[in-house]
Design an enzyme around this catalytic site. Structure first.
Site, PDB file in Angstrom:
ATOM      1  N   PHE A 140       0.676  -2.647  11.310  1.00 55.02           N
ATOM      2  CA  PHE A 140       0.164  -2.931   9.965  1.00 55.02           C
ATOM      3  C   PHE A 140       1.252  -2.671   8.930  1.00 55.02           C
ATOM      4  O   PHE A 140       1.883  -1.607   8.948  1.00 55.02           O
ATOM      5  CB  PHE A 140      -1.060  -2.069   9.644  1.00 55.02           C
ATOM      6  CG  PHE A 140      -1.679  -2.423   8.319  1.00 55.02           C
ATOM      7  CD1 PHE A 140      -2.478  -3.550   8.190  1.00 55.02           C
ATOM      8  CD2 PHE A 140      -1.418  -1.654   7.186  1.00 55.02           C
ATOM      9  CE1 PHE A 140      -3.020  -3.908   6.952  1.00 55.02           C
ATOM     10  CE2 PHE A 140      -1.953  -2.002   5.951  1.00 55.02           C
ATOM     11  CZ  PHE A 140      -2.759  -3.126   5.840  1.00 55.02           C
ATOM     12  N   ASP A 225       8.734   1.249   9.153  1.00 48.68           N
ATOM     13  CA  ASP A 225       7.694   1.319   8.127  1.00 48.68           C
ATOM     14  C   ASP A 225       7.075   2.723   8.212  1.00 48.68           C
ATOM     15  O   ASP A 225       6.256   3.006   9.076  1.00 48.68           O
ATOM     16  CB  ASP A 225       6.650   0.236   8.384  1.00 48.68           C
ATOM     17  CG  ASP A 225       5.487   0.307   7.398  1.00 48.68           C
ATOM     18  OD1 ASP A 225       5.356   1.324   6.696  1.00 48.68           O
ATOM     19  OD2 ASP A 225       4.695  -0.665   7.348  1.00 48.68           O
ATOM     20  N   LYS A 254       2.373   5.465   0.192  1.00 42.46           N
ATOM     21  CA  LYS A 254       1.236   6.370   0.357  1.00 42.46           C
ATOM     22  C   LYS A 254       1.507   7.794  -0.160  1.00 42.46           C
ATOM     23  O   LYS A 254       1.401   8.021  -1.355  1.00 42.46           O
ATOM     24  CB  LYS A 254       0.763   6.378   1.815  1.00 42.46           C
ATOM     25  CG  LYS A 254       0.076   5.050   2.198  1.00 42.46           C
ATOM     26  CD  LYS A 254      -0.831   5.173   3.405  1.00 42.46           C
ATOM     27  CE  LYS A 254      -1.758   3.972   3.519  1.00 42.46           C
ATOM     28  NZ  LYS A 254      -1.328   2.969   4.481  1.00 42.46           N
TER      29      LYS A 254
HETATM   30  C1  LIG Z   1      -1.038   1.502   4.221  1.00 41.14           C
HETATM   31  C2  LIG Z   1       0.115   0.894   4.905  1.00 41.14           C
HETATM   32  C3  LIG Z   1       0.826  -0.174   4.326  1.00 41.14           C
HETATM   33  C4  LIG Z   1       0.377  -0.869   3.055  1.00 41.14           C
HETATM   34  O1  LIG Z   1       0.483  -0.046   1.952  1.00 41.14           O
HETATM   35  P1  LIG Z   1      -0.224  -0.518   0.567  1.00 41.14           P
HETATM   36  O2  LIG Z   1       0.154   0.570  -0.387  1.00 41.14           O
HETATM   37  O3  LIG Z   1      -1.673  -0.613   0.849  1.00 41.14           O
HETATM   38  O4  LIG Z   1       0.355  -1.813   0.222  1.00 41.14           O
HETATM   39  C5  LIG Z   1       1.953  -0.626   4.959  1.00 41.14           C
HETATM   40  N1  LIG Z   1       2.382  -0.076   6.116  1.00 41.14           N
HETATM   41  C6  LIG Z   1       1.721   0.948   6.708  1.00 41.14           C
HETATM   42  C7  LIG Z   1       2.255   1.528   7.972  1.00 41.14           C
HETATM   43  C8  LIG Z   1       0.565   1.458   6.133  1.00 41.14           C
HETATM   44  O5  LIG Z   1      -0.104   2.439   6.733  1.00 41.14           O
END
Ligand SMILES: *Cc1c(COP(=O)(O)O)cnc(C)c1O
Length: 405
Positions: A140, A225, A254
């Site tokens: 994700f 990520d 986050k």
């Molecule tokens: C939550 C998340 C995102 C997206 O972040 P947003 O602030 O919602 O755009 C991207 N990568 C990972 C691994 C995430 O957990």
């Protein structure tokens, strides 16, 4: 009807786009790991705003930073730089492999910048054939069209017309599947150094190391990520540090702002230079208010006390969940690392993670799910041990009710 009564869950259905299905509970204030709703019901927060509220609610250091910056300057745009952004960037550079920082407002935007940079780097350095991006099934990376297409769930990216091209998906923890796809046409491999939304799946050391080596063999960039794993979540400042595998580009969001929207993409000078003047940008990215709060969050988290505390609290959580499971046998596995923990439901409870979340909410505990069959916990990194004990006791009541039914 009082104003408060008319601002309720029904209003959501009247005025909001229906892409979310929020709880009927509307929290109105929080302190540490406790939250109160419109009716003064109290909850313990094991959800942390989806791994965002790394210091709980209204932490004094963050409130102080926000208040003090709010009386100085709020916004300038990137026509000018600002002191909080410069200070935060310097701290990110000092604490990590990176030498350069780009600020955004969210995880998706940070990843969007990383992906565009990888493509531009490949074009500049290796020519126009090196465009392939390898990502992972169940991964994700956010909801912009590029990032959701890189994400490993077609259900999230289907239905919006033609997708950004040359993106393929390998299997996580399966090095052979990466080997089968990678070539000199690969510009980047994008991975989470622990899949969060995809089910709390840790990479093996050999897999992470192997992906790094494959990237090196094929002149591809390794993008980590760390939007969910970063800023202390796994007990290290960033997960790559625990894995001993250094990426070329890392994204963080986050927990970076502790609840204030901010994200960042960090990389080396050599790679960063390909985002030349005018190639990318953001109106709000690096906003002084966001950076001031993030600086305070970063300073507070990046200490041995907090990071070691995460490891100690991980044990409290896992011991407590295992003890609950010894009685009720609802989980096949308790997994994850630091304070990103997944309780995997047994076959008998497949697809019912949301029922556990709802039952826990009814007992006064906020939790999360990761997919249909995993209950996820991502509490504050400084949650009091007493709140962990009380939250687990509430969770046990919820589990008992579901197990009886
Ligand atoms: C939550 C998340 C995102 C997206 O972040 P947003 O602030 O919602 O755009 C991207 N990568 C990972 C691994 C995430 O957990």
């Amino acid at each position: 009807m009082t104003e408060q009564n008319s601002v309720n869950r029904e209003l959501f259905d009247q005025v909001m786009v229906p892409n979310y299905a929020p709880s009927s509970v509307i929290p109105v204030r929080g302190k540490g790991s406790r939250v109160w709703d419109q009716n003064e019901n109290e909850y313990i927060d094991f959800a942390g705003g989806i791994a965002v509220n790394c210091l709980g609610h209204c932490h004094p250091a963050l409130v102080g930073a926000l208040q003090s910056q709010s009386e100085k300057i709020w916004h300038l745009s990137n026509v000018m730089t600002n002191e909080p952004a410069l200070r935060l960037a310097k701290k990110l550079v000092d604490a990590t492999f990176a030498e350069k920082v780009y600020f955004a407002n969210s995880g998706a935007e940070s990843n969007e910048a990383a992906l565009k940079l990888a493509r531009r780097w490949a074009l500049d350095v290796h020519g126009s054939n090196k465009t392939q991006i390898i990502a992972f099934k169940q991964g994700f990376h956010g909801r912009t069209f590029f990032t959701v297409t890189v994400g490993g769930q077609a259900a999230y990216s289907d239905g919006f017309g033609p997708k950004p091209g040359d993106i393929v998906h390998a299997e996580y923890n399966n090095l052979e599947s990466v080997k089968a796809l990678i070539s000199d046409k690969t510009c980047a491999v994008v991975m989470e150094p622990l899949q969060g939304e995809g089910g709390i799946v840790s990479p093996t050391q050999e897999f992470a190391q192997g992906v790094r080596e494959l990237c090196d063999q094929h002149n591809a960039l390794l993008v980590f990520d760390e939007v969910q794993t970063g800023v202390g979540r796994l007990g290290e400042l960033y997960a790559y540090m625990g894995l001993n595998v250094t990426p070329d580009i890392l994204t963080t969001a986050k927990a970076l702002g502790g609840g204030f929207p901010i994200g960042a993409m960090i990389t080396t000078t050599e790679i960063a230079k390909h985002l030349k003047i005018g190639t990318h940008g953001s109106t709000y990215g690096g906003n002084p208010l966001a950076c001031a709060v993030a600086e305070a969050a970063f300073d507070t988290v990046n200490t041995p006390e907090v990071l070691n505390g995460v490891k100690a609290k991980e044990k409290l959580f896992k011991d407590g969940l295992n003890a609950i499971n010894a009685k009720y046998k609802v989980f096949s596995e308790i997994r994850g690392q630091g304070l990103l923990i997944g309780a995997v439901l047994t076959d008998a409870y497949q697809g019912r993670a949301k029922d556990f979340l709802n039952a826990a909410m009814a007992e006064g505990l906020m939790s999360l799910v990761a997919g249909a069959s995993i209950v996820r916990f991502a509490p504050s990194l400084v949650i009091e041990d007493a709140d962990i004990a009380e939250g687990l006791a509430r969770f046990e009541k919820a589990v008992a009710k579901l197990a009886q039914a």
